[in-house]
Design an enzyme around this catalytic site. Structure first.
Site, PDB file in Angstrom:
ATOM      1  CE  LYS A   1      11.555   1.267   4.834  1.00 42.17           C
ATOM      2  NZ  LYS A   1      10.763   2.510   5.048  1.00 42.17           N
TER       3      LYS A   1
ATOM      4  CE  LYS B   1      12.494   8.927   3.085  1.00 39.58           C
ATOM      5  NZ  LYS B   1      11.686   7.689   3.012  1.00 39.58           N
TER       6      LYS B   1
ATOM      7  CB  THR C   1       2.743   2.908   4.731  1.00 41.59           C
ATOM      8  OG1 THR C   1       3.231   3.349   3.457  1.00 41.59           O
ATOM      9  CG2 THR C   1       3.903   2.844   5.711  1.00 41.59           C
TER      10      THR C   1
ATOM     11  CG  ASN D   1      -1.487   7.461   4.901  1.00 42.67           C
ATOM     12  OD1 ASN D   1      -0.873   6.399   4.842  1.00 42.67           O
ATOM     13  ND2 ASN D   1      -2.519   7.731   4.137  1.00 42.67           N
TER      14      ASN D   1
END
Length: 424
Positions: A100, A112, A196, A227
């Protein structure tokens, strides 16, 4: 597109699916087996125990940080809080982050993190103690030039504020560039709250222009209304789309006339689920029905693996936008591809958050801040540029998925960096 037996060394279906997609793209791109060997193994995995004393009793929480690849720059990726998260989940997510970050032209590698905790079942004091404990445990492995965490599932700006405060205490100075998506008062940027979802809406609008008749009037089903799902729905509605189905962990609702996402969110905040929303034309549906509605656009915006081999043949949407990480399994995508359903991959669709995190990081390193409109323009430019590159590459490929094009575009940049460094 079936799983290669040489990569099914894990018991985690999500990780094996990610590695399958990675292997396919490396083979299609002609990068060689050595490159796959590198990228199928993270550079570092860290497991930590976080002791927390509550009412005189010690509880131990398990945490992870996976640093996948840093050929392009410092590691970058979110932290999720979930009672069932595993180290292998983090390995899969870190691999996705490497791709990404590369696809979107960022000077980052992938990482992560996670803590095995259910935030809904602990007090605010305990949540703060766990968050600070995680930052202390990882202090030697993170930093503005090493690894820059951000929020993910069940984490938010408050948790980032606790972590950046604890990290700053540990290093003896304010270090805002170590964490992103912080509150505005702690060197965050207001666009990060919705970035996002906004980025996913931009990808959806661009895809609709090329594969539908445009976004205006297009019907959309959104699975997941946190969200990302909320802001995606909000911006798509502003663009003229019709969000006809919304679901979360408590249930799903359908209205052929469409919803006002802001009204649905108000109900969800008040009652805990969108399923309690009512009104003319609204009916409750199951999540399985939501995923197989006859809509133009299906947006899985919750967790991985919701569209899999068992339900892929029942999907009726024309295009699928992966607003979550890994919601479509590799074997499901094979089925969808044969049926003419286009899947737009997570490494592009939900990249608005990390692109905005990059912009916030740049601001923090230089101790200045752009206003909301200027930030939004920069975000728009970077997101649209990534979409156009993927689409143009896909148009030139034969027999390839859009994910293949996105992965190959990302892998090419990583491959060149590793080659220049002498790693391969």
């Amino acid at each position: 597109m079936g799983l290669n037996s040489s990569i099914t060394r894990y018991n985690n279906l999500f990780l094996n699916s990610v590695l399958s997609n990675l292997k396919r793209a490396i083979d299609l791109g002609g990068f060689g087996e050595e490159f796959f060997t590198y990228l199928s193994h993270p550079m570092r995995t860290v497991s930590v125990s976080i002791p927390v004393k509550i009412n005189g009793t010690i509880k131990i929480y398990e945490g992870y940080r996976v640093q996948h690849n840093n050929a392009l720059g410092p590691f970058k990726g979110g932290i999720r809080f979930h009672p069932e998260v595993t180290l292998e989940d983090d390995m899969a997510l870190a691999t996705i982050m490497t791709l990404k970050n590369s696809l979107n032209g960022l000077p980052y590698g992938g990482a992560k993190g996670a803590i095995r905790i259910d935030p809904a079942k602990v007090s605010k004091e305990e949540l703060e103690a766990v968050s600070r404990g995680y930052a202390r445990a990882l202090v030697q492995f993170i930093g503005p030039d090493i690894d820059i965490p951000a929020p993910d599932l069940n984490t938010n700006p408050q948790i980032m504020a606790w972590m950046v405060d604890e990290y700053s205490k540990m290093v003896g100075r304010n270090a805002p560039a170590t964490f992103t998506a912080k509150p505005v008062q702690l060197w965050g940027n207001p666009v990060r709250e919705y970035s996002t979802g906004y980025g996913a809406a931009l990808w959806t609008r661009n895809a609709a222009r090329r594969f539908l008749k445009g976004i205006e009037g297009a019907t959309v089903a959104v699975q997941g209304f946190g969200n990302v799902g909320y802001w995606l729905s909000h911006f798509l509605t502003e663009m003229g789309a019709k969000v006809v189905a919304i679901g979360d962990i408590g249930g799903a609702i359908y209205n052929p006339n469409g919803f006002n996402p802001d009204d649905v969110k108000a109900t969800e905040r008040k009652t805990g689920t969108v399923a309690n929303y009512s009104g003319s034309g609204v009916r409750k549906i199951g999540m399985d029905e939501l995923l197989t509605l006859n809509v133009d656009i299906l947006v899985p915006a919750a967790v991985e693996g919701v569209i899999n081999y068992s339900n892929a043949n029942a999907v009726k949407a024309k295009i699928i936008m992966e607003a979550a990480n890994g919601p479509v399994t590799a074997d499901a995508e094979e089925v969808l591809y044969k049926r003419g359903i286009y899947v737009f991959p997570d490494i592009g669709v939900n990249a608005g958050g990390v692109v905005m995190s990059y912009l916030e990081w740049v601001e923090n390193l230089q101790w200045f801040i752009w206003d909301e409109e200027e930030t939004k323009k920069k975000l728009d430019y970077m997101i649209t540029n990534a979409f156009n590159r993927v689409y143009d590459r896909w148009q030139k490929m034969s027999g390839a998925t859009i994910r293949d094009a996105a992965y190959i575009d990302a892998l090419d940049r990583i491959y060149q960096a590793m080659k220049w460094r002498g790693w391969i």
